[in-house]
Scaffold this motif. Structure first.
Motif, mmCIF file in Angstrom:
data_model
loop_
_atom_site.group_PDB
_atom_site.id
_atom_site.type_symbol
_atom_site.label_atom_id
_atom_site.label_comp_id
_atom_site.label_asym_id
_atom_site.label_seq_id
_atom_site.Cartn_x
_atom_site.Cartn_y
_atom_site.Cartn_z
ATOM 1 N N TYR A 177 9.922 81.252 0.981
ATOM 2 C CA TYR A 177 9.453 80.567 0.105
ATOM 3 C C TYR A 177 10.064 79.229 -0.571
ATOM 4 C CZ TYR A 177 7.313 85.515 1.218
ATOM 5 O OH TYR A 177 6.757 86.276 1.252
ATOM 6 N N LEU A 178 9.210 78.769 0.091
ATOM 7 C CA LEU A 178 9.530 77.336 -1.753
ATOM 8 C C LEU A 178 8.510 76.865 -2.253
ATOM 9 C CD1 LEU A 178 10.521 74.592 1.913
ATOM 10 C CD2 LEU A 178 12.048 75.711 0.231
ATOM 11 N N ALA A 179 8.921 76.031 -3.559
ATOM 12 C CA ALA A 179 8.323 75.712 -4.503
ATOM 13 C C ALA A 179 8.235 74.234 -4.192
ATOM 14 C CB ALA A 179 8.970 75.514 -6.140
ATOM 15 N N ALA A 180 8.970 73.619 -3.487
ATOM 16 C CA ALA A 180 8.435 72.172 -2.465
ATOM 17 C C ALA A 180 9.304 72.027 -1.542
ATOM 18 C CB ALA A 180 8.807 71.340 -3.634
ATOM 19 N N LEU A 181 8.285 71.406 -0.456
ATOM 20 C CA LEU A 181 8.860 71.341 1.022
ATOM 21 C C LEU A 181 9.283 69.187 1.007
ATOM 22 C CD1 LEU A 181 10.033 71.820 3.964
ATOM 23 C CD2 LEU A 181 7.189 71.634 4.526
ATOM 24 N N ASP A 182 10.375 68.572 0.728
ATOM 25 C CA ASP A 182 10.885 67.550 0.201
ATOM 26 C C ASP A 182 10.526 66.992 1.623
ATOM 27 O OD1 ASP A 182 10.608 68.026 -2.405
ATOM 28 O OD2 ASP A 182 12.295 66.919 -2.594
ATOM 29 N N GLU A 183 10.642 65.370 1.333
ATOM 30 C CA GLU A 183 10.687 64.248 3.020
ATOM 31 C C GLU A 183 11.914 64.491 4.060
ATOM 32 O OE1 GLU A 183 11.278 60.877 0.660
ATOM 33 O OE2 GLU A 183 9.701 61.261 -0.631
ATOM 34 N N ARG A 184 13.261 64.572 3.061
ATOM 35 C CA ARG A 184 14.846 64.759 4.302
ATOM 36 C C ARG A 184 15.704 64.914 3.939
ATOM 37 N NH1 ARG A 184 17.246 59.458 3.431
ATOM 38 N NH2 ARG A 184 15.547 58.330 2.167
ATOM 39 N N LEU A 185 16.774 64.489 4.635
ATOM 40 C CA LEU A 185 18.601 64.515 3.849
ATOM 41 C C LEU A 185 18.678 63.415 4.164
ATOM 42 C CD1 LEU A 185 19.951 68.215 6.127
ATOM 43 C CD2 LEU A 185 19.044 67.946 3.797
ATOM 44 N N ASN A 186 19.806 63.022 2.587
ATOM 45 C CA ASN A 186 20.200 61.080 3.268
ATOM 46 C C ASN A 186 21.713 62.114 3.760
ATOM 47 O OD1 ASN A 186 21.824 62.735 1.439
ATOM 48 N ND2 ASN A 186 21.417 61.447 -0.494
ATOM 49 N N GLU A 187 22.152 61.077 3.846
ATOM 50 C CA GLU A 187 23.441 60.746 4.803
ATOM 51 C C GLU A 187 24.662 61.191 4.049
ATOM 52 O OE1 GLU A 187 22.219 58.271 2.944
ATOM 53 O OE2 GLU A 187 23.539 56.954 1.631
ATOM 54 N N HIS A 188 24.358 62.141 3.041
ATOM 55 C CA HIS A 188 25.267 62.842 2.677
ATOM 56 C C HIS A 188 24.657 64.384 1.985
ATOM 57 C CE1 HIS A 188 27.385 59.850 0.979
ATOM 58 N NE2 HIS A 188 26.271 59.246 0.495
ATOM 59 N N GLY A 189 24.324 64.684 2.862
ATOM 60 C CA GLY A 189 22.996 66.041 3.047
ATOM 61 C C GLY A 189 22.721 66.893 1.881
ATOM 62 N N TYR A 190 22.112 65.286 0.754
ATOM 63 C CA TYR A 190 21.128 65.189 -0.333
ATOM 64 C C TYR A 190 19.860 66.107 0.013
ATOM 65 C CZ TYR A 190 25.102 66.279 -3.173
ATOM 66 O OH TYR A 190 26.139 66.707 -4.359
ATOM 67 N N ILE A 191 18.867 66.541 -0.224
ATOM 68 C CA ILE A 191 17.808 66.398 -0.390
ATOM 69 C C ILE A 191 17.136 65.699 -1.287
ATOM 70 C CG2 ILE A 191 15.540 68.035 -0.838
ATOM 71 C CD1 ILE A 191 17.373 70.554 -0.176
ATOM 72 N N VAL A 192 16.150 64.374 -0.382
ATOM 73 C CA VAL A 192 15.442 63.215 -0.446
ATOM 74 C C VAL A 192 13.606 63.679 -0.549
ATOM 75 C CG1 VAL A 192 15.006 60.738 -0.520
ATOM 76 C CG2 VAL A 192 17.187 62.020 0.294
ATOM 77 N N PRO A 193 12.462 64.054 -2.150
ATOM 78 C CA PRO A 193 14.038 62.923 -3.319
ATOM 79 C C PRO A 193 14.683 63.914 -4.101
ATOM 80 C CG PRO A 193 11.570 63.778 -3.713
ATOM 81 C CD PRO A 193 12.145 63.934 -2.201
ATOM 82 N N GLY A 194 14.282 65.525 -3.783
ATOM 83 C CA GLY A 194 15.594 67.063 -3.934
ATOM 84 C C GLY A 194 15.874 66.679 -5.740
ATOM 85 N N LEU A 195 16.569 67.436 -6.553
ATOM 86 C CA LEU A 195 16.881 67.102 -8.108
ATOM 87 C C LEU A 195 18.297 67.160 -8.037
ATOM 88 C CD1 LEU A 195 17.793 70.202 -7.549
ATOM 89 C CD2 LEU A 195 15.554 70.976 -8.374
ATOM 90 N N GLY A 196 19.330 66.289 -7.025
ATOM 91 C CA GLY A 196 20.174 66.298 -7.388
ATOM 92 C C GLY A 196 21.296 67.893 -6.777
ATOM 93 N N ASP A 197 21.967 67.978 -7.749
ATOM 94 C CA ASP A 197 23.108 68.762 -7.389
ATOM 95 C C ASP A 197 22.708 70.313 -8.406
ATOM 96 O OD1 ASP A 197 25.534 71.030 -7.524
ATOM 97 O OD2 ASP A 197 26.902 69.604 -6.186
#
Ligand code: PRP
Ligand code: URA
Length: 206
Positions: A177-197
Motif C-alpha cells: 500500500y502506498l500513498a503515492a507512486l513516484d517517478e524514479r530513483l536518482n543516482e543517490h538512491g533517493y526517490i524523485v520527486p520524493g520528500l528527501g530523507d
C-alpha cells in the motif's frame, strides 16, 4: 497486489510533507495524520468473527476482529507511522526492526530486531515512509517470514517503481500500500520527486 490510496486528504497532506520549507513539526504531524487515513483503508479486509452481545435493548450478534494485528515499523523513519495506525487499531502489538541503508552501497544493514510471539497467526503490517530500492523492506519481509508470518502487508508513504518491482518479484504474496507512486530513483538512491530523507525530516537530524 499494489494499491495506491488516492484520497484528497492524503494528497493534500503529502504535498505539505514534500515541500522543502515544511518544518519538522508539520512534517511529523502530517505523516501521523496520513498514517491514520491509510490504516483505515489498509484494514478494510481484516477478518472478523461473530460474537453474541447484549445491548441495553436486546441480545444481538456483533463482530470483533478475529486476528491479532502486529505493526512492525522499520527504524527509524517507520516510527513516524506507528501512532496514527495504533489510534485505529489500539489492540495491535508492535515489533521493531532496525535497519539503515549504507549510503555507498545502498544495501540495508540490520542492527535490531524484536517481535511479539505468534507472528504465524497474525496479520503483520510492516511500515516505513519510503520504499526506494526496496532493499530495506525486502530484508524486513525476509526476517518476518523467517519467524513464521504468513499474512504480511507493507505500508509505505512514497514508493519508487524499482522498490515496488523488487517486492512484487520476491514477495508476490505481500500486499503493498502506498500513498503515492513516484517517478524514479536518482543516482543517490533517493526517490524523485520524493520528500528527501524521511528519517532526518521526522527527527530533525541533519
Ligand atoms: C530510509 C527509509 C527506508 C529506506 C528506504 O531509511 O526510511 O527504511 O531508507 O530505502 P531502500 O528502499 O532503498 O532500502 P534510512 O536508511 O535513511 O534510515 P533511517 O530510517 O534511520 O533514517
Ligand atoms: N530513504 C529516504 O528517506 N528517502 C529516499 O528518497 C530514499 C530512501
Amino acid at each position: 497486489m499494489l494499491e495506491v490510496l488516492h484520497h484528497p486528504l492524503i494528497t493534500h497532506k503529502l504535498t505539505q510533507m514534500r515541500q522543502n520549507s515544511t518544518t519538522t513539526k508539520d512534517f511529523r504531524e502530517n505523516l501521523d495524520e496520513i498514517a491514520e487515513l491509510m490504516a483505515y483503508e489498509v484494514c478494510r479486509d481484516l477478518p472478523t468473527r461473530p460474537i453474541e452481545i447484549e445491548t441495553p435493548v436486546s441480545k444481538c450478534i456483533g463482530y470483533e476482529l478475529s486476528k491479532e494485528v502486529v505493526i512492525v515499523p522499520i527504524l527509524r523513519a517507520g516510527i513516524g507511522l506507528l501512532d496514527g495506525i495504533r489510534r485505529l487499531v489500539p489492540t495491535a502489538k508492535v515489533g521493531f526492526i532496525g535497519m539503515y541503508r549504507d549510503e555507498e552501497t545502498l544495501e540495508p544493514v540490520e542492527y535490531f530486531a524484536k517481535f511479539p510471539n505468534d507472528l504465524e497467526h497474525s496479520i503483520v503490517m510492516i511500515v516505513d515512509p519510503m520504499l526506494a530500492t526496496g532493499g530495506s523492506a525486502n530484508d524486513a519481509i525476509n526476517q518476518i517470514k523467517k519467524r513464521g508470518a504468513k499474512n504480511i502487508k507493507l505500508v509505505c508513504l512514497v514508493g519508487a517503481p524499482e522498490g515496488v518491482q523488487l517486492i512484487q518479484k520476491n514477495h508476490p504474496d505481500v500486499d503493498v500500500y502506498l500513498a503515492a507512486l513516484d517517478e524514479r530513483l536518482n543516482e543517490h538512491g533517493y526517490i524523485v520527486p520524493g520528500l528527501g530523507d524521511a528519517g532526518d525530516r521526522i527527527f530533525g537530524t541533519k
